[in-house]
Design a protein around this motif. Sequence first.
Motif, PDB file in Angstrom:
ATOM      1  N   GLU A 148       0.835  -1.226  -0.134  1.00 47.78           N
ATOM      2  CA  GLU A 148      -0.014   0.082  -0.021  1.00 47.78           C
ATOM      3  C   GLU A 148       0.768   1.437   0.078  1.00 47.78           C
ATOM      4  N   LEU A 200      -6.537  -0.161   1.526  1.00 49.96           N
ATOM      5  CA  LEU A 200      -6.742  -1.141   0.209  1.00 49.96           C
ATOM      6  C   LEU A 200      -7.010  -2.634   1.104  1.00 49.96           C
ATOM      7  N   LEU A 213      -9.157  -8.457  -3.968  1.00 53.18           N
ATOM      8  CA  LEU A 213      -9.845  -7.276  -3.700  1.00 53.18           C
ATOM      9  C   LEU A 213      -8.892  -6.027  -3.828  1.00 53.18           C
ATOM     10  N   ARG A 217      -8.740  -2.740  -6.118  1.00 49.79           N
ATOM     11  CA  ARG A 217      -8.785  -1.430  -5.474  1.00 49.79           C
ATOM     12  C   ARG A 217      -7.562  -0.629  -5.967  1.00 49.79           C
ATOM     13  N   ALA A 220      -7.725   0.471  -9.462  1.00 53.42           N
ATOM     14  CA  ALA A 220      -8.801   1.306  -9.628  1.00 53.42           C
ATOM     15  C   ALA A 220      -8.402   2.743  -9.094  1.00 53.42           C
ATOM     16  N   CYS A 221      -7.487   2.801  -8.183  1.00 57.22           N
ATOM     17  CA  CYS A 221      -6.981   4.149  -7.584  1.00 57.22           C
ATOM     18  C   CYS A 221      -5.645   4.633  -8.304  1.00 57.22           C
ATOM     19  N   SER A 247     -14.809  -3.053   3.881  1.00 61.06           N
ATOM     20  CA  SER A 247     -13.940  -2.544   2.812  1.00 61.06           C
ATOM     21  C   SER A 247     -14.276  -0.993   2.483  1.00 61.06           C
ATOM     22  N   THR A 249     -13.903   2.895   1.385  1.00 54.51           N
ATOM     23  CA  THR A 249     -13.155   3.632   0.135  1.00 54.51           C
ATOM     24  C   THR A 249     -11.714   3.735   0.472  1.00 54.51           C
ATOM     25  N   PRO A 250     -10.787   3.180  -0.179  1.00 59.89           N
ATOM     26  CA  PRO A 250      -9.385   3.545  -0.192  1.00 59.89           C
ATOM     27  C   PRO A 250      -8.815   4.923  -0.080  1.00 59.89           C
TER      28      PRO A 250
END
Length: 269
Positions: A148, A200, A213, A217, A220-221, A247, A249-250
Amino acid sequence: MRLTPTERDRLLLRSAAELARARRARGLKLNVPEATALIADTVCEAARDGKRLAEAIEEAAGVLGPDDVLPGVADVVTEVHVEAVFDDGSRLAVVSSPIRGAVPLGDDAPGAVVPGPGAPQPEPVLHLRVRNTAAVPVSVTSHFHFFEANPRLDFDRAAAYGMRLCVPAGSSVRFDPYGEGEVGLVPIGGDRIAVGFAGLVDGPLDAPGAKALALARAEACGYLGASAESPAVSAEDAPAPGTDPASPTPHAAPAAPADGTEPADGEQA
């Protein structure tokens, strides 16, 4: 009678010094607070008598000898700081080695804190090549979930999942702007639960579907290095809309603009 805070402190110091003088007159050896108060009070009284700063320090440094204090006091009272009012104004007096002739007991004295042997540093189980694409330096600390780390660091995110830097606890690794280097990683120990960081994972690292997952994420980010190895999230792993409280939102930021003007996450804690 109204006294300023400074005057109250001076009277408290004087009282402690007088107690130290009385106990020394009875033949008692002084402890740390008594010795400190007596030395500091000597400076203040010398200043009140009109002596200069150097003279006051010299007088205070000779007021106590090794026979006047308890064993170990000289190891603790190595320097005394006191603010006194001289003829030319308030000055900070620093009395170094105030107990002249005292022989320190050393590191092996009774009551000394002796550090134990250091824990052996583990060997890295994985080496990754990391490239910083940001225009600012990026630092990653020892126990940060490296998967991360800053989205502008380009490396194999899938391989770094569940890993941390193989460096001593509390230290960090710095990646210079547009720099590149190799790091060693080890698995995160304990219960292997990642909470916080970039958001994440926010849960057990080894839970079914957690890695897939997290990679989805990250991709997507805009996390660099996440797309190449990102496995598709299966229907059974994917949470139903609005039913995945674990989960959030990051908290990751999108990738930096091409001109590099965005400051990026300069210090990844």
